[in-house]
Design a protein around this motif. Structure first.
Motif, mmCIF file in Angstrom:
data_model
loop_
_atom_site.group_PDB
_atom_site.id
_atom_site.type_symbol
_atom_site.label_atom_id
_atom_site.label_comp_id
_atom_site.label_asym_id
_atom_site.label_seq_id
_atom_site.Cartn_x
_atom_site.Cartn_y
_atom_site.Cartn_z
ATOM 1 N N TYR A 82 0.831 -1.208 0.000
ATOM 2 C CA TYR A 82 0.000 0.000 0.000
ATOM 3 C C TYR A 82 0.863 1.254 0.000
ATOM 4 O O TYR A 82 0.692 2.147 -0.835
ATOM 5 C CB TYR A 82 -0.897 -0.044 1.230
ATOM 6 C CG TYR A 82 -1.876 1.092 1.394
ATOM 7 C CD1 TYR A 82 -3.195 0.951 0.994
ATOM 8 C CD2 TYR A 82 -1.492 2.292 1.984
ATOM 9 C CE1 TYR A 82 -4.117 1.983 1.168
ATOM 10 C CE2 TYR A 82 -2.387 3.334 2.164
ATOM 11 C CZ TYR A 82 -3.704 3.169 1.753
ATOM 12 O OH TYR A 82 -4.604 4.181 1.922
ATOM 13 N N VAL A 128 2.985 1.623 -3.388
ATOM 14 C CA VAL A 128 2.235 1.967 -4.596
ATOM 15 C C VAL A 128 1.625 3.354 -4.490
ATOM 16 O O VAL A 128 1.642 4.149 -5.450
ATOM 17 C CB VAL A 128 1.135 0.917 -4.865
ATOM 18 C CG1 VAL A 128 0.182 1.391 -5.962
ATOM 19 C CG2 VAL A 128 1.776 -0.410 -5.255
ATOM 20 N N MET A 129 1.091 3.668 -3.316
ATOM 21 C CA MET A 129 0.343 4.913 -3.183
ATOM 22 C C MET A 129 1.232 6.165 -3.190
ATOM 23 O O MET A 129 0.743 7.274 -3.379
ATOM 24 C CB MET A 129 -0.490 4.881 -1.898
ATOM 25 C CG MET A 129 -1.574 3.813 -1.908
ATOM 26 S SD MET A 129 -2.690 3.968 -3.323
ATOM 27 C CE MET A 129 -3.860 2.646 -2.976
ATOM 28 N N GLU A 135 3.144 7.109 -5.424
ATOM 29 C CA GLU A 135 3.166 7.691 -6.769
ATOM 30 C C GLU A 135 1.770 7.939 -7.329
ATOM 31 O O GLU A 135 1.639 8.411 -8.463
ATOM 32 C CB GLU A 135 3.926 6.747 -7.715
ATOM 33 C CG GLU A 135 5.316 6.363 -7.243
ATOM 34 C CD GLU A 135 6.189 7.585 -7.004
ATOM 35 O OE1 GLU A 135 6.074 8.549 -7.789
ATOM 36 O OE2 GLU A 135 6.977 7.590 -6.031
ATOM 37 N N ARG A 136 0.748 7.644 -6.568
ATOM 38 C CA ARG A 136 -0.608 7.720 -7.114
ATOM 39 C C ARG A 136 -1.160 9.150 -7.055
ATOM 40 O O ARG A 136 -0.954 9.872 -6.079
ATOM 41 C CB ARG A 136 -1.530 6.777 -6.337
ATOM 42 C CG ARG A 136 -2.951 6.741 -6.871
ATOM 43 C CD ARG A 136 -3.744 5.670 -6.175
ATOM 44 N NE ARG A 136 -5.151 5.786 -6.480
ATOM 45 C CZ ARG A 136 -6.102 5.018 -5.957
ATOM 46 N NH1 ARG A 136 -5.781 4.068 -5.101
ATOM 47 N NH2 ARG A 136 -7.355 5.196 -6.285
ATOM 48 N N ARG A 163 -4.847 11.166 -7.513
ATOM 49 C CA ARG A 163 -6.300 10.981 -7.596
ATOM 50 C C ARG A 163 -6.843 11.631 -8.873
ATOM 51 O O ARG A 163 -6.462 12.745 -9.240
ATOM 52 C CB ARG A 163 -6.987 11.619 -6.382
ATOM 53 C CG ARG A 163 -6.796 10.859 -5.078
ATOM 54 C CD ARG A 163 -7.770 11.378 -4.038
ATOM 55 N NE ARG A 163 -7.592 10.752 -2.745
ATOM 56 C CZ ARG A 163 -8.103 9.566 -2.409
ATOM 57 N NH1 ARG A 163 -8.802 8.892 -3.296
ATOM 58 N NH2 ARG A 163 -7.909 9.082 -1.196
ATOM 59 N N ARG A 218 -2.257 14.548 -5.029
ATOM 60 C CA ARG A 218 -1.481 13.345 -4.717
ATOM 61 C C ARG A 218 -2.142 12.575 -3.575
ATOM 62 O O ARG A 218 -2.592 13.174 -2.598
ATOM 63 C CB ARG A 218 -0.049 13.720 -4.348
ATOM 64 C CG ARG A 218 0.735 14.331 -5.515
ATOM 65 C CD ARG A 218 2.160 14.638 -5.096
ATOM 66 N NE ARG A 218 2.881 13.432 -4.699
ATOM 67 C CZ ARG A 218 3.455 12.586 -5.550
ATOM 68 N NH1 ARG A 218 3.376 12.811 -6.864
ATOM 69 N NH2 ARG A 218 4.117 11.526 -5.126
ATOM 70 N N PHE A 219 -2.142 11.282 -3.730
ATOM 71 C CA PHE A 219 -2.777 10.427 -2.729
ATOM 72 C C PHE A 219 -2.095 10.591 -1.368
ATOM 73 O O PHE A 219 -2.747 10.540 -0.323
ATOM 74 C CB PHE A 219 -2.708 8.965 -3.188
ATOM 75 C CG PHE A 219 -3.490 8.018 -2.336
ATOM 76 C CD1 PHE A 219 -4.835 7.776 -2.582
ATOM 77 C CD2 PHE A 219 -2.898 7.360 -1.266
ATOM 78 C CE1 PHE A 219 -5.555 6.899 -1.790
ATOM 79 C CE2 PHE A 219 -3.605 6.486 -0.477
ATOM 80 C CZ PHE A 219 -4.948 6.255 -0.738
ATOM 81 N N THR A 220 -0.797 10.775 -1.385
ATOM 82 C CA THR A 220 -0.056 10.871 -0.123
ATOM 83 C C THR A 220 -0.440 12.096 0.695
ATOM 84 O O THR A 220 -0.102 12.185 1.876
ATOM 85 C CB THR A 220 1.455 10.906 -0.406
ATOM 86 O OG1 THR A 220 1.735 11.960 -1.330
ATOM 87 C CG2 THR A 220 1.927 9.579 -0.980
ATOM 88 N N MET A 265 -9.377 0.190 -7.653
ATOM 89 C CA MET A 265 -8.409 -0.661 -8.326
ATOM 90 C C MET A 265 -8.071 -1.905 -7.513
ATOM 91 O O MET A 265 -7.762 -2.962 -8.062
ATOM 92 C CB MET A 265 -7.135 0.128 -8.626
ATOM 93 C CG MET A 265 -7.338 1.286 -9.591
ATOM 94 S SD MET A 265 -7.863 0.726 -11.235
ATOM 95 C CE MET A 265 -6.350 -0.025 -11.813
ATOM 96 N N SER A 266 -8.130 -1.796 -6.177
ATOM 97 C CA SER A 266 -7.775 -2.931 -5.327
ATOM 98 C C SER A 266 -8.841 -4.018 -5.323
ATOM 99 O O SER A 266 -8.626 -5.092 -4.760
ATOM 100 C CB SER A 266 -7.533 -2.453 -3.892
ATOM 101 O OG SER A 266 -8.713 -1.904 -3.347
ATOM 102 N N HIS A 308 -5.328 -8.665 -7.243
ATOM 103 C CA HIS A 308 -4.601 -7.509 -6.710
ATOM 104 C C HIS A 308 -4.046 -7.888 -5.333
ATOM 105 O O HIS A 308 -4.730 -8.548 -4.536
ATOM 106 C CB HIS A 308 -5.552 -6.313 -6.594
ATOM 107 C CG HIS A 308 -4.864 -5.029 -6.257
ATOM 108 N ND1 HIS A 308 -4.448 -4.726 -4.977
ATOM 109 C CD2 HIS A 308 -4.533 -3.952 -7.033
ATOM 110 C CE1 HIS A 308 -3.889 -3.530 -4.980
ATOM 111 N NE2 HIS A 308 -3.933 -3.042 -6.203
#
Length: 389
Positions: free
Chosen positions: A251, A254-255, A257-258, A260, A267-269, A342-343, A348
């Protein structure tokens, strides 16, 4: 030696993770994975030194299990249950141990401990066993099985609860495993039809609960003076903690670099809800590890000093073990809820971890309410009688 096993296993983790999807889809751990784990020494970590084992520390063993399960929960589960059984066989009469490991020190044992078998005297000092057992994880990778049974007296009534050690030639495996989670464990059924079982391959569950076993005459180390209820139940919980840790690592990796594409973007972070989920999940995983390792270490100290193990410690150990399972489930739920659509896709890593930890949580060793009630009963000064403490 335990550190060497851990380092060897870490070298295998990329391949185990790469095979995780195939393991889940095929319903069994690949043979090459089992061979790799055997070569690394995983299945001999709790095996008696007299029979080629490492006779190591359960804390070290469960650390190895958690790392394997972080890469693939089904593989971690099979490694854990097949790896804990040599410890149990070490409690049996030494004649049984020699039968298991006399020709091959890498012989593996599966189990199904529910006392569903029928064991009757054969008139020659031994017994005859019949029954059908479910949920024998990794049984296709084993040549012996530990099976639960009821001893039946002359009047046909149950008189005792027992565990019976049976060779592969005396049972057949029926492939029935088709489930939601832990699909790769191949926890199939074992069938025995009127097999002859000598007395030295039978052990009373009462003796296990009393920390006694005929194997202690030969295996005198502290490892074999630990409670079955502590060692085996942790073999069920450790893979779930590892699966949660693996989900957390995936989690956060991956997250980072994600970005929304909805809800205002960004950014998700930077999402405070995701940040809180990561923190809460990490806390649950850390608490599970710290509590279980503390209890196992204190049990080992008592065994090494040949001190009686207080019932309070045994009950606390079980309390924290079932709560560790709950913590693993909660950690994965927190991550799964905030990971996005996506999960949800089958295969996944988060979807698989969610299925796996929920599946493992329903094992009888994770009967949370019953276990916590035992702890509470003792805290109020009432007597607690249960073979799983």
């Amino acid at each position: 030696m335990s550190n060497q096993v851990l380092e060897s296993v870490r070298a295998l983790l990329p391949a185990i993770a790469e095979r995780a999807g195939r393991t889940d889809e095929s319903g069994r751990v690949p043979d090459e994975t089992v061979r790799d784990l055997a070569a690394a020494g995983v299945f001999r970590m709790l095996q008696p030194g007299r029979h080629g084992g490492l006779e190591g520390d359960p804390v070290d063993f469960f650390r190895v299990v958690r790392e394997i399960a972080a890469a693939c929960a089904s593989t971690g589960w099979v490694a854990s249950v097949l790896g804990v059984h040599p410890w149990h066989v070490g409690l049996f009469d030494d004649r049984a141990q020699t039968e298991v490991w006399g020709k091959d020190r890498d012989t593996r044992i599966s189990s199904s401990y529910a006392p569903v078998g029928r064991l009757v005297p054969d008139g020659d000092g031994g017994h005859r066993l019949s029954g059908r057992w479910r949920f024998s994880s990794g049984c296709e990778h084993a040549d012996w099985a530990l099976l639960g049974a009821l001893a039946v007296g002359d009047e046909g009534r149950p008189v005792d609860f027992l565990t019976v050690l049976v060779p592969r030639a005396d049972y057949r495996i029926e492939q029935v495993w088709d489930v939601v989670g832990l699909r790769g464990t191949a926890s199939n059924d074992i069938l025995v039809e009127d097999a002859v079982v000598p007395a030295h391959r039978v052990m009373r569950n009462y003796e296990q609960a009393q920390l006694r076993g005929p194997g202690q005459k030969a295996n005198t180390g502290p490892l074999y003076r630990l409670p079955f209820a502590a060692v085996f139940t942790h073999a069920i919980t450790a893979p779930l903690i590892g699966a949660a840790a693996g989900a957390h690592d995936h989690y956060t990796g991956v997250m980072r670099e994600r970005v929304r594409l909805s809800l205002g973007g960004g950014r998700f972070t930077e999402d405070p809800y995701a940040q809180v989920a990561v923190a809460r999940a990490a806390c649950e995983i850390d608490a599970a590890v710290l509590q279980t390792e503390r209890n196992l270490a204190e049990l080992a100290e008592c065994a090494a000093a040949r001190r009686p193990i207080p019932v309070e410690l045994r009950l606390r150990t079980r309390r924290d073990q079932v709560r560790a399972t709950e913590r693993a489930v909660e950690a994965v739920d927190l991550l799964f809820r905030t990971a996005g659509g996506m999960s949800l896709r089958r295969g996944h890593p988060l979807e698989r971890a969610w299925r796996d930890v929920h599946a493992g949580s329903v094992h009888v060793a994770n009967d949370v309410e019953r276990t916590l009630a035992m702890y509470g009963r003792n805290a109020f000064g009432a007597t607690v009688e249960d073979h799983l403490i």
